[in-house]
Scaffold this motif. Structure first.
Motif, short mmCIF file in Angstrom:
data_model
loop_
_atom_site.label_atom_id
_atom_site.label_comp_id
_atom_site.label_asym_id
_atom_site.label_seq_id
_atom_site.Cartn_x
_atom_site.Cartn_y
_atom_site.Cartn_z
N ASP A 115 26.93 -11.50 14.82
CA ASP A 115 25.85 -11.93 13.92
C ASP A 115 26.27 -11.89 12.45
N GLY A 116 27.50 -11.45 12.19
CA GLY A 116 28.00 -11.43 10.82
C GLY A 116 27.49 -10.25 9.99
N ILE A 117 26.94 -9.25 10.63
CA ILE A 117 26.39 -8.10 9.91
C ILE A 117 27.51 -7.16 9.46
N ILE A 118 28.56 -7.06 10.27
CA ILE A 118 29.72 -6.24 9.89
C ILE A 118 30.97 -7.12 9.88
N SER A 119 31.95 -6.69 9.09
CA SER A 119 33.20 -7.45 8.98
C SER A 119 34.12 -7.13 10.15
N LYS A 120 35.19 -7.92 10.25
CA LYS A 120 36.19 -7.71 11.31
C LYS A 120 36.81 -6.31 11.19
N GLU A 121 37.08 -5.88 9.95
CA GLU A 121 37.68 -4.56 9.73
C GLU A 121 36.73 -3.45 10.16
N GLU A 122 35.45 -3.59 9.79
CA GLU A 122 34.45 -2.59 10.20
C GLU A 122 34.32 -2.55 11.72
N TYR A 123 34.33 -3.74 12.32
CA TYR A 123 34.24 -3.85 13.78
C TYR A 123 35.40 -3.11 14.45
N GLU A 124 36.63 -3.36 13.97
CA GLU A 124 37.80 -2.75 14.58
C GLU A 124 37.80 -1.22 14.40
N ILE A 125 37.39 -0.75 13.25
CA ILE A 125 37.34 0.70 13.00
C ILE A 125 36.32 1.37 13.93
#
Length: 109
Positions: free
Chosen positions: A89-99
């Motif tokens: 949904d674009g609420i978090i970035s790819k980096e935040e997702y991976e962490i």
């Protein structure tokens, strides 16, 4: 956190109840021979028998002890699905997702 009472099974309460009734009958018939010990025996047997019969016939029963149950944490799969939805949904970035994904995966093992 929730407290749960642990009690004997219905089967063990039934067996203990039958044995208890036998002990009470024995105590009653032997009070004149055994004196004060016969009275104590009969009262003790009646108490234990009553406890087990209460557990047998009551839906609630009398617990032997209590244990603390921690509410089950959110399901591992559900956490990953929620995280993926936030990313999609674009609420978090790819980096935040991976962490966060790494944190969830590390907490599982």
């Amino acid at each position: 956190m929730k407290k749960v009472r642990v009690k004997p099974s219905k089967f063990s309460s039934a067996i203990a109840g039958v044995i208890g009734i036998i002990f009470v009958i024995f105590g009653i018939t032997q009070i004149s021979v055994m004196g004060i010990f016969g009275v104590v025996w009969t009262l003790g047997a009646a108490g234990v028998t009553g406890y087990h019969l209460y557990n047998l016939f009551s839906s609630k029963g009398a617990g032997v002890y209590e244990i603390d149950i921690h509410e089950q944490q959110e399901d591992f799969d559900a956490k990953l699905r929620k995280l993926d939805k936030l990313y999609q949904d674009g609420i978090i970035s790819k980096e935040e997702y991976e962490i966060k994904k790494a944190e969830i995966l590390n907490s599982k093992w």
